[in-house]
Design an enzyme around this catalytic site. Sequence first.
Site, PDB file in Angstrom:
ATOM      1  CG  ASP A  45     -28.308 -15.635   4.727  1.00  0.00           C
ATOM      2  OD1 ASP A  45     -27.404 -15.572   5.592  1.00  0.00           O
ATOM      3  OD2 ASP A  45     -28.173 -16.224   3.635  1.00  0.00           O
ATOM      4  CB  SER A  46     -27.359 -15.512  10.546  1.00  0.00           C
ATOM      5  OG  SER A  46     -27.372 -14.119  10.788  1.00  0.00           O
ATOM      6  CG  ASP A  84     -26.536 -12.102   3.958  1.00  0.00           C
ATOM      7  OD1 ASP A  84     -25.845 -12.185   2.929  1.00  0.00           O
ATOM      8  OD2 ASP A  84     -26.426 -12.877   4.930  1.00  0.00           O
ATOM      9  CE  LYS A 113     -23.062 -11.269   4.246  1.00  0.00           C
ATOM     10  NZ  LYS A 113     -23.134 -12.671   3.813  1.00  0.00           N
ATOM     11  CD  GLU A 115     -23.285 -17.316   1.707  1.00  0.00           C
ATOM     12  OE1 GLU A 115     -23.103 -18.486   1.298  1.00  0.00           O
ATOM     13  OE2 GLU A 115     -23.894 -17.047   2.752  1.00  0.00           O
ATOM     14  CD  GLU A 180     -19.130 -17.576   7.919  1.00  0.00           C
ATOM     15  OE1 GLU A 180     -19.782 -16.883   7.111  1.00  0.00           O
ATOM     16  OE2 GLU A 180     -19.656 -18.297   8.796  1.00  0.00           O
TER      17      GLU A 180
HETATM   18  O1  KIV Z   1     -25.940 -14.087   7.736  1.00  0.00           O
HETATM   19  C1  KIV Z   1     -25.028 -13.649   8.449  1.00  0.00           C
HETATM   20  O2  KIV Z   1     -25.214 -13.294   9.617  1.00  0.00           O
HETATM   21  C2  KIV Z   1     -23.690 -13.562   7.846  1.00  0.00           C
HETATM   22  C3  KIV Z   1     -22.531 -13.397   8.769  1.00  0.00           C
HETATM   23  C4  KIV Z   1     -22.172 -14.735   9.285  1.00  0.00           C
HETATM   24  C5  KIV Z   1     -21.383 -12.731   8.105  1.00  0.00           C
HETATM   25  O3  KIV Z   1     -23.564 -13.700   6.664  1.00  0.00           O
END
Ligand code: KIV
Length: 262
Positions: A45-46, A84, A113, A115, A180
């Site tokens: 989600d970055s 994500d 994934k 959090e 992280e």
């Molecule tokens: O969103 C992302 O790119 C991530 C990485 C920082 C692991 O979660």
Amino acid sequence: MNNKITLKKLLRMKQESEKIVMITAYDALFASIFNDYVDIILVGDSLNMSFAGENDTLTATLEQMIYHTKAVAKRSNRSFVLFDMPFGTYCTVDKALASAIKVYQESGADAIKLEGGVEKAQIVRALTQNSIAVFGHIGLQPQKVRLEGGYSIKGTNDKERIVADALALQEAGAVALIIEGVKPDIAKAVTEALDIPTIGIGAGINCDGQVLVWSDMLGLYDAFTPKFVKTYLKGRELIGKAIEEYATDVKSSKFPALEHTY
Ligand code: KIV
């Protein structure tokens, strides 16, 4: 397709101390390059920051993430594809199940994934009991940026809690963990305590693998470069030079030349 990286292979890599390589990608073009070299491609989600220009990841939507993951999955016939889960899409068991089933049915992802630690164990259990493979994400959790008032590295005082988070997620059925923004001794303790692989970002060398955001490591994202990023290419500079040359060629009528003309 027969050399596709699977969860079994990732587990074996941990057992045989072979490091796992993960990178993010948001589109088919870059996925097709990374696919030859990395074990896991994370559609992170970055992308909401580097790709969509937002200040944090919190406004990414499930639909946007599915769109990007579909593109990545189409050109990742070897790498394992990780989706994500965006903020707000897994806050209750029912919501998480509905979101993750949609992701599995529409995106082509191999796993999702999310959090969170102990407090997310019940959700991870419900997902895995419904045949969805889940990677956890512990330590610094970017989706907590507004709650915590910034991105803060986790140190000695957080060690016990983070190890407890890791154990709870493994016990709930998580297949791997991202860890992280922690001091290296925390990542070491987590990695040694778990049977499942750990993938570090800003967590030191003692993880089973490493992940970097592609636009950071290729020197393209200039808003902020964290200490843990190694820049492997001066991407912004190189692309800037090429575009400058193109603009000069057009302005001076050097392009298109005869060989570019029908
Ligand atoms: O969103 C992302 O790119 C991530 C990485 C920082 C692991 O979660």
